[in-house]
Scaffold this motif. Structure first.
Motif, PDB file in Angstrom:
ATOM      1  N   LEU A  94       0.842  -1.189   0.000  1.00 22.43           N
ATOM      2  CA  LEU A  94       0.000   0.000   0.000  1.00 22.43           C
ATOM      3  C   LEU A  94       0.881   1.244   0.000  1.00 22.43           C
ATOM      4  O   LEU A  94       1.807   1.363   0.791  1.00 22.43           O
ATOM      5  CB  LEU A  94      -0.897  -0.002   1.240  1.00 22.43           C
ATOM      6  CG  LEU A  94      -1.969   1.088   1.324  1.00 22.43           C
ATOM      7  CD1 LEU A  94      -2.997   0.914   0.215  1.00 22.43           C
ATOM      8  CD2 LEU A  94      -2.648   1.048   2.697  1.00 22.43           C
TER       9      LEU A  94
ATOM     10  N   GLY B 125      -0.006   5.246  -0.111  1.00 23.07           N
ATOM     11  CA  GLY B 125      -1.038   6.273  -0.197  1.00 23.07           C
ATOM     12  C   GLY B 125      -2.396   5.644  -0.430  1.00 23.07           C
ATOM     13  O   GLY B 125      -2.826   4.754   0.307  1.00 23.07           O
ATOM     14  N   GLU B 126      -3.070   6.066  -1.487  1.00 21.41           N
ATOM     15  CA  GLU B 126      -4.390   5.530  -1.807  1.00 21.41           C
ATOM     16  C   GLU B 126      -4.328   4.414  -2.842  1.00 21.41           C
ATOM     17  O   GLU B 126      -5.366   3.890  -3.268  1.00 21.41           O
ATOM     18  CB  GLU B 126      -5.295   6.664  -2.313  1.00 21.41           C
ATOM     19  CG  GLU B 126      -5.567   7.724  -1.256  1.00 21.41           C
ATOM     20  CD  GLU B 126      -6.452   8.840  -1.757  1.00 21.41           C
ATOM     21  OE1 GLU B 126      -6.909   8.758  -2.915  1.00 21.41           O
ATOM     22  OE2 GLU B 126      -6.704   9.782  -0.995  1.00 21.41           O
TER      23      GLU B 126
ATOM     24  N   TYR C  50      -9.164   0.700  -3.122  1.00 23.53           N
ATOM     25  CA  TYR C  50     -10.517   0.405  -2.663  1.00 23.53           C
ATOM     26  C   TYR C  50     -11.244  -0.660  -3.478  1.00 23.53           C
ATOM     27  O   TYR C  50     -12.144  -1.322  -2.963  1.00 23.53           O
ATOM     28  CB  TYR C  50     -11.362   1.688  -2.644  1.00 23.53           C
ATOM     29  CG  TYR C  50     -11.665   2.253  -4.010  1.00 23.53           C
ATOM     30  CD1 TYR C  50     -12.829   1.926  -4.682  1.00 23.53           C
ATOM     31  CD2 TYR C  50     -10.772   3.124  -4.639  1.00 23.53           C
ATOM     32  CE1 TYR C  50     -13.111   2.445  -5.942  1.00 23.53           C
ATOM     33  CE2 TYR C  50     -11.036   3.642  -5.880  1.00 23.53           C
ATOM     34  CZ  TYR C  50     -12.203   3.303  -6.538  1.00 23.53           C
ATOM     35  OH  TYR C  50     -12.462   3.812  -7.788  1.00 23.53           O
TER      36      TYR C  50
ATOM     37  N   LEU D 236      -5.927  -2.252   3.274  1.00 20.99           N
ATOM     38  CA  LEU D 236      -6.735  -1.226   3.937  1.00 20.99           C
ATOM     39  C   LEU D 236      -7.362  -1.762   5.220  1.00 20.99           C
ATOM     40  O   LEU D 236      -7.496  -1.032   6.211  1.00 20.99           O
ATOM     41  CB  LEU D 236      -7.843  -0.734   2.993  1.00 20.99           C
ATOM     42  CG  LEU D 236      -7.412   0.120   1.806  1.00 20.99           C
ATOM     43  CD1 LEU D 236      -8.604   0.382   0.889  1.00 20.99           C
ATOM     44  CD2 LEU D 236      -6.805   1.439   2.275  1.00 20.99           C
TER      45      LEU D 236
ATOM     46  N   LEU E 228      -5.309  -1.228   8.369  1.00 19.20           N
ATOM     47  CA  LEU E 228      -4.970   0.108   8.850  1.00 19.20           C
ATOM     48  C   LEU E 228      -5.564   0.372  10.230  1.00 19.20           C
ATOM     49  O   LEU E 228      -6.669  -0.097  10.532  1.00 19.20           O
ATOM     50  CB  LEU E 228      -5.503   1.167   7.875  1.00 19.20           C
ATOM     51  CG  LEU E 228      -4.843   1.266   6.500  1.00 19.20           C
ATOM     52  CD1 LEU E 228      -5.569   2.322   5.661  1.00 19.20           C
ATOM     53  CD2 LEU E 228      -3.364   1.610   6.624  1.00 19.20           C
TER      54      LEU E 228
ATOM     55  N   ALA F 166      -6.414   5.964  10.644  1.00 15.89           N
ATOM     56  CA  ALA F 166      -5.866   6.013   9.287  1.00 15.89           C
ATOM     57  C   ALA F 166      -6.910   5.574   8.268  1.00 15.89           C
ATOM     58  O   ALA F 166      -7.005   6.136   7.176  1.00 15.89           O
ATOM     59  CB  ALA F 166      -4.624   5.127   9.187  1.00 15.89           C
ATOM     60  N   LEU F 167      -7.704   4.566   8.628  1.00 19.22           N
ATOM     61  CA  LEU F 167      -8.749   4.105   7.718  1.00 19.22           C
ATOM     62  C   LEU F 167      -9.810   5.181   7.529  1.00 19.22           C
ATOM     63  O   LEU F 167     -10.270   5.421   6.400  1.00 19.22           O
ATOM     64  CB  LEU F 167      -9.388   2.825   8.251  1.00 19.22           C
ATOM     65  CG  LEU F 167     -10.546   2.264   7.415  1.00 19.22           C
ATOM     66  CD1 LEU F 167     -10.105   1.996   5.984  1.00 19.22           C
ATOM     67  CD2 LEU F 167     -11.093   0.990   8.059  1.00 19.22           C
TER      68      LEU F 167
ATOM     69  N   GLN G 105      -9.403   8.361   7.796  1.00 17.68           N
ATOM     70  CA  GLN G 105      -8.799   9.406   6.975  1.00 17.68           C
ATOM     71  C   GLN G 105      -8.855   9.019   5.511  1.00 17.68           C
ATOM     72  O   GLN G 105      -9.180   9.842   4.635  1.00 17.68           O
ATOM     73  CB  GLN G 105      -7.352   9.641   7.412  1.00 17.68           C
ATOM     74  CG  GLN G 105      -6.563  10.610   6.545  1.00 17.68           C
ATOM     75  CD  GLN G 105      -7.086  12.030   6.625  1.00 17.68           C
ATOM     76  OE1 GLN G 105      -7.747  12.404   7.601  1.00 17.68           O
ATOM     77  NE2 GLN G 105      -6.819  12.830   5.599  1.00 17.68           N
ATOM     78  N   TYR G 106      -8.551   7.762   5.230  1.00 22.47           N
ATOM     79  CA  TYR G 106      -8.603   7.275   3.847  1.00 22.47           C
ATOM     80  C   TYR G 106     -10.018   7.384   3.287  1.00 22.47           C
ATOM     81  O   TYR G 106     -10.224   7.890   2.177  1.00 22.47           O
ATOM     82  CB  TYR G 106      -8.128   5.822   3.786  1.00 22.47           C
ATOM     83  CG  TYR G 106      -8.376   5.171   2.439  1.00 22.47           C
ATOM     84  CD1 TYR G 106      -7.469   5.321   1.394  1.00 22.47           C
ATOM     85  CD2 TYR G 106      -9.533   4.429   2.204  1.00 22.47           C
ATOM     86  CE1 TYR G 106      -7.702   4.759   0.155  1.00 22.47           C
ATOM     87  CE2 TYR G 106      -9.778   3.856   0.960  1.00 22.47           C
ATOM     88  CZ  TYR G 106      -8.865   4.036  -0.056  1.00 22.47           C
ATOM     89  OH  TYR G 106      -9.110   3.481  -1.292  1.00 22.47           O
TER      90      TYR G 106
ATOM     91  N   THR H  20     -11.095  10.934   2.321  1.00 22.19           N
ATOM     92  CA  THR H  20     -10.381  11.675   1.277  1.00 22.19           C
ATOM     93  C   THR H  20     -10.303  10.937  -0.059  1.00 22.19           C
ATOM     94  O   THR H  20     -10.181  11.583  -1.102  1.00 22.19           O
ATOM     95  CB  THR H  20      -8.951  11.995   1.731  1.00 22.19           C
ATOM     96  OG1 THR H  20      -8.248  10.774   2.034  1.00 22.19           O
ATOM     97  CG2 THR H  20      -8.955  12.889   2.966  1.00 22.19           C
ATOM     98  N   ALA H  21     -10.365   9.617  -0.065  1.00 30.24           N
ATOM     99  CA  ALA H  21     -10.219   8.858  -1.308  1.00 30.24           C
ATOM    100  C   ALA H  21     -11.391   9.116  -2.241  1.00 30.24           C
ATOM    101  O   ALA H  21     -12.538   9.216  -1.805  1.00 30.24           O
ATOM    102  CB  ALA H  21     -10.112   7.369  -0.999  1.00 30.24           C
TER     103      ALA H  21
END
Length: 272
Positions: free
Chosen positions: A127, A129-130, A157, A166, A169, A173-174, A176-177, A180-181
Motif C-alpha cells: 500500500l 497512499g491511496e 478500494y 486497507l 490500517l 488512518a482508515l 482518513q482514507y 479523502t479517497a
C-alpha cells in the motif's frame, strides 16, 4: 486519488508542491519538480512534449523545459523531434528499492509456483497512499486490459490486495482514507459508498482474505490474503486473478484461497 483505467496517477500540481513546501526550509522544490516530470510518463504516455509535461504537472513550460533538460543531461530522458521519453537509466531509481526489500527479492519463485499450480496470474503488492503498487508478479495469462508489471499502481478500494491492506490500517488512518479517497465506479459493480466499503473491510479483516468480483474491471475476479512477517505485522498482500467466465467465486474460495494462504505463510517465515 484513484486514476482512470490504465492511467498512471497524475503528478502533483505545481501549486500543491508550493503548499507542501511552504515554510519548510529543507524542502527542495526543484527536486520535487524533477520527480513530478518523471511521474508524468506512463504506459499510455510514453512520449511527451514540453507542453504536455507542463499540462500533466501543472508547472510552467519554462520550468518543464528546464527539468527535462536536466533529466536529459543526467541520462534519465531522451529527446527525439521535440518529444521526450524515459531512458533505461530510470530503472536504477526503482532497483535500489526492490533489491533492498527482502520480500521482493525472495518472493518470485514462490509466486511462480502458485501461478503454475493454479494456471493463473499471481502478484504481490504494498500500500502506498491511496494506491497499491505491484512489487512482484508471475503472469500465466493477461487478465486485464492494461499490462500489469512491477511498479504498476491501482486504486486500493476496488482491488483485492488493496482491501486486504486497507483492512489492516489503524481506525484513524482508515477513516482518513475513507474521507479523502475518490471512490470512482470503475464498473457497474464497484462499491463506492464509504459506509459499504467500511463494512467490507471489517469483513475482510475478520475472515482474513478479500475477494472482488468485477469491481476493478469487467470480467476480472481476484482473491487476496495478507503476508505477515514473523512479528505478525502485515507488510504486503498476495493475490490470484482470473477471468470470471473461467473461474467461479466458489472455486476461488475452495482452490485458490488455500494455495494463497500456504504461500503467504511460507513467505512470512522468511521475513524478520
Amino acid at each position: 486519488m484513484a486514476q482512470s483505467d490504465g492511467a498512471a496517477p497524475e503528478a502533483a500540481s505545481d501549486e500543491s508542491l508550493a503548499n507542501e513546501g511552504a515554510g519548510d526550509p529543507n524542502f527542495m522544490t526543484s527536486l520535487a519538480r524533477g520527480l513530478q516530470v518523471l511521474r508524468a510518463f506512463s504506459e499510455f504516455r510514453r512520449q511527451l512534449t514540453i507542453a504536455q509535461v507542463s499540462q500533466a504537472t501543472g508547472m510552467s513550460r519554462a520550468a518543464a523545459r528546464r527539468c527535462l533538460y536536466t533529466l536529459q543531461k543526467l541520462g534519465y530522458v531522451a529527446e527525439d523531434d521535440r518529444r521526450f521519453s524515459l531512458r533505461p537509466q530510470v530503472l536504477a531509481l526503482g532497483h535500489g528499492y526492490l533489491s533492498s526489500t527482502p520480500l521482493a527479492v525472495v518472493a518470485q519463485p514462490y509466486l511462480d509456483s502458485v501461478s503454475r499450480t493454479l494456471r493463473e496470474s499471481c502478484s504481490i503488492a504494498i500500500l502506498d497512499g491511496e494506491d497499491i503498487v505491484y512489487i512482484c508478479r508471475s503472469a500465466e495469462t493477461r487478465i486485464m486490459s492494461i499490462s500489469l508489471i512491477v511498479g504498476t499502481r491501482l486504486p486500493a478500494y476496488c482491488t483485492s490486495m488493496g482491501r486486504v491492506l486497507l483492512a489492516q490500517l489503524p481506525p484513524p488512518a482508515l477513516e482518513q482514507y475513507l474521507s479523502t479517497a475518490q471512490l470512482v465506479a470503475r464498473t457497474g459493480q464497484t462499491s463506492t459508498s464509504p459506509a459499504r466499503l467500511r463494512k467490507i473491510l471489517a469483513e475482510t479483516r475478520a475472515q482474513g482474505y478479500a475477494m472482488i468480483d468485477q469491481e476493478l474491471e469487467v470480467g476480472l475476479r481476484s482473491i487476496a490474503v495478507p503476508i505477515r512477517d514473523l512479528r505478525g505485522q502485515v507488510i504486503a498482500s498476495i493475490n490470484v486473478g482470473a477471468h470470471a467466465a473461467r473461474v467461479s467465486l466458489e472455486e476461488m474460495q475452495t482452490r485458490f484461497l488455500p494455495a494463497l494462504q500456504g504461500c503467504a505463510a511460507e513467505l512470512g517465515q522468511l521475513l524478520v
